[in-house]
Design an enzyme around this catalytic site. Structure first.
Site, short mmCIF file in Angstrom:
data_model
loop_
_atom_site.label_atom_id
_atom_site.label_comp_id
_atom_site.label_asym_id
_atom_site.label_seq_id
_atom_site.Cartn_x
_atom_site.Cartn_y
_atom_site.Cartn_z
CG ASP A 122 -1.98 -1.16 1.07
OD1 ASP A 122 -1.65 -2.30 1.46
OD2 ASP A 122 -3.09 -0.92 0.55
CG HIS A 176 -2.12 4.14 -1.54
ND1 HIS A 176 -3.38 4.19 -2.06
CD2 HIS A 176 -2.10 3.07 -0.69
CE1 HIS A 176 -4.11 3.20 -1.55
NE2 HIS A 176 -3.35 2.51 -0.72
CG ASP A 220 -4.04 -0.34 -3.11
OD1 ASP A 220 -4.48 -0.80 -4.19
OD2 ASP A 220 -4.78 -0.05 -2.15
CG HIS A 276 -6.52 2.47 -4.19
ND1 HIS A 276 -6.77 3.82 -4.12
CD2 HIS A 276 -7.05 1.93 -3.08
CE1 HIS A 276 -7.42 4.09 -3.01
NE2 HIS A 276 -7.60 2.95 -2.36
CG HIS A 305 -4.75 -5.39 -2.22
ND1 HIS A 305 -3.74 -4.57 -1.74
CD2 HIS A 305 -5.82 -4.58 -2.36
CE1 HIS A 305 -4.19 -3.34 -1.62
NE2 HIS A 305 -5.46 -3.31 -1.98
CG ASP A 325 -7.61 -3.55 0.66
OD1 ASP A 325 -7.44 -2.34 0.42
OD2 ASP A 325 -8.68 -4.13 0.47
CG HIS A 372 -3.85 1.67 4.44
ND1 HIS A 372 -4.13 2.88 3.86
CD2 HIS A 372 -3.84 0.77 3.42
CE1 HIS A 372 -4.29 2.72 2.55
NE2 HIS A 372 -4.13 1.45 2.26
MN MN Z 1 -4.44 0.62 0.01
#
Ligand code: MN
Length: 386
Positions: free
Chosen positions: A10, A12, A51, A87, A153, A187, A189
């Site tokens: 994650d 991002h 992600d 995402h 995820h 997924d 956090h």
């Molecule tokens: Mn995420």
């Protein structure tokens, strides 16, 4: 022999949180930190559980930056294995496939990738809620005596609290045909873990704060596998501080009052969220933002709740509005569609027509699905109701 892996999740990349390029840079730097740590520790491989990017259409600079960072891993001869998160998930080819062409990343799948000849890595990309019940969890058999790790995820309970989870963990343990030693997850956090039926299960957590309620330190997980035993240690990342300031206005409180309250806090270089409460005054949220930024904050977000009725927005759409896609998938999951229907719906929703158009594409897809469902041996595939 000991195998050491770094589990990152994650990241991002490309997240312009609160519309801020400073934050976008923060997300890139957190990923950089994780990768530098992998190089310092000279791990055998890095696994990423989805992600990697914040959106399914990352910008070219974000993509470039990502490949640059991964290039350093490659120079250190450390492979990077990833799966696709919700995402960034696209219908067909994924950005991870594109990055794969630069030889800086490899996409995990249902065939084991062997690290040091003793750890078998598998990956299943993020499965949408409506597709979950029909998803095939079949994995190719691992080599004998290999330590098996599946990367996914999904929000699974436990260790995700039931309120936030989408599926019970038992679903996965039951449906996967291979005896899993570990399930490395993305997924969720936060950094949490559990053990279920002999399988170690954990989330590495995100590398930056995607919301202000992600208060605990961001981490990556260092995995040491020795003689069939896995030891996991969390490494905290150095990320930008968040701070919250409440300003309660009484009638007549002006600019100087707002300055006073802000000055009670050190906002320098921080992400600052400010809530304005009480009476409406001449001080605007823009003024307050100016005060905070003048004092050296990196990012400031002001929520003006003055004057109006007392609304409790904590449970509703505040800073992080649930995406429309999530809401749609929520509803679709309730209707228990077949995997064929789910796929067609997704293609329509993604809205990217092929040169021949949707009609042809869907028709072709339906024919294929029909052939598959009623193939020669007459065994109709088991699916949910259409
Ligand atoms: Mn995420």
């Amino acid at each position: 022999m000991t195998t050491r892996l770094l589990h990152v999740s994650d990241t991002h990349l490309g997240n312009r949180q609160y519309g801020s390029d400073v934050r976008r840079e923060d997300f890139a730097e957190a990923f950089e930190q994780a990768i530098e740590y992998a190089i310092d520790e000279n791990v055998d491989a890095v696994i990423h559980t989805g992600d990697l990017f914040d959106s399914r259409d990352p910008s070219l600079p974000d993509l470039n930056r990502c490949i640059d960072i991964l290039g350093r891993l490659r120079e250190a001869d450390i492979p990077f294995y990833g799966i696709v998160g919700n995402h960034e998930r696209k219908m067909d080819d994924q950005y991870l496939d594109l990055i794969n062409k630069t030889r800086t990343a490899e996409r995990l799948d249902r065939n084991p990738r062997l690290v040091n000849g003793e750890v078998a890595l598998y990956g299943i990309d993020a499965v949408t809620k409506p597709a979950w019940h029909a998803e095939d969890f079949e994995l190719e058999a691992p080599p004998e005596d290999a330590f098996t790790i599946l990367c996914m995820h999904q929000l699974l309970d436990p260790p995700v609290p039931e309120l936030f989870a989408n599926h019970p963990l038992g679903d996965v343990i039951e449906r996967v045909n291979v005896d899993l030693d570990a399930l490395a997850l993305g997924d969720y956090h936060e950094t949490v873990g559990t053990v279920e039926e002999g399988t170690q299960v954990w989330y590495a957590g995100s590398t930056e704060r995607c919301a202000k309620d992600e208060a605990s330190p961001r981490t990556v997980s260092l995995l040491e596998i020795d003689d069939g035993e896995l030891i996991r240690r969390e490494k905290e990342l150095d990320t930008r501080d968040f701070i919250h300031i409440d300003i309660e206005f009484a009638e007549g409180d002006g600019h100087a009052y707002a300055e006073d309250v802000v000055d009670r806090h050190n906002v320098e270089e921080k992400v600052v969220s400010v809530a304005l409460d009480g009476e409406s005054t001449t001080v605007t949220s823009r003024d307050v933002r100016g005060v905070v930024m003048d004092r050296g904050a990196a990012v400031c977000r002001v929520n003006d709740q003055r004057g109006g009725p007392d609304l409790d927005l904590s449970g509703g759409p505040s800073g992080d509005i649930e995406s429309a896609d999530n809401l749609i998938e929520e509803k679709l999951a309730e209707s228990n569609l077949s995997s064929v229907a789910v796929e067609i719906e997704e293609r329509v929703r993604e809205g990217k027509a092929t040169p021949t158009g949707f009609d042809d594409e869907v028709e072709e897809y339906l024919m294929e699905a029909q052939d598959e469902a009623f193939d020669e041996d007459g065994s109709a595939e088991e699916e949910g109701a259409e």
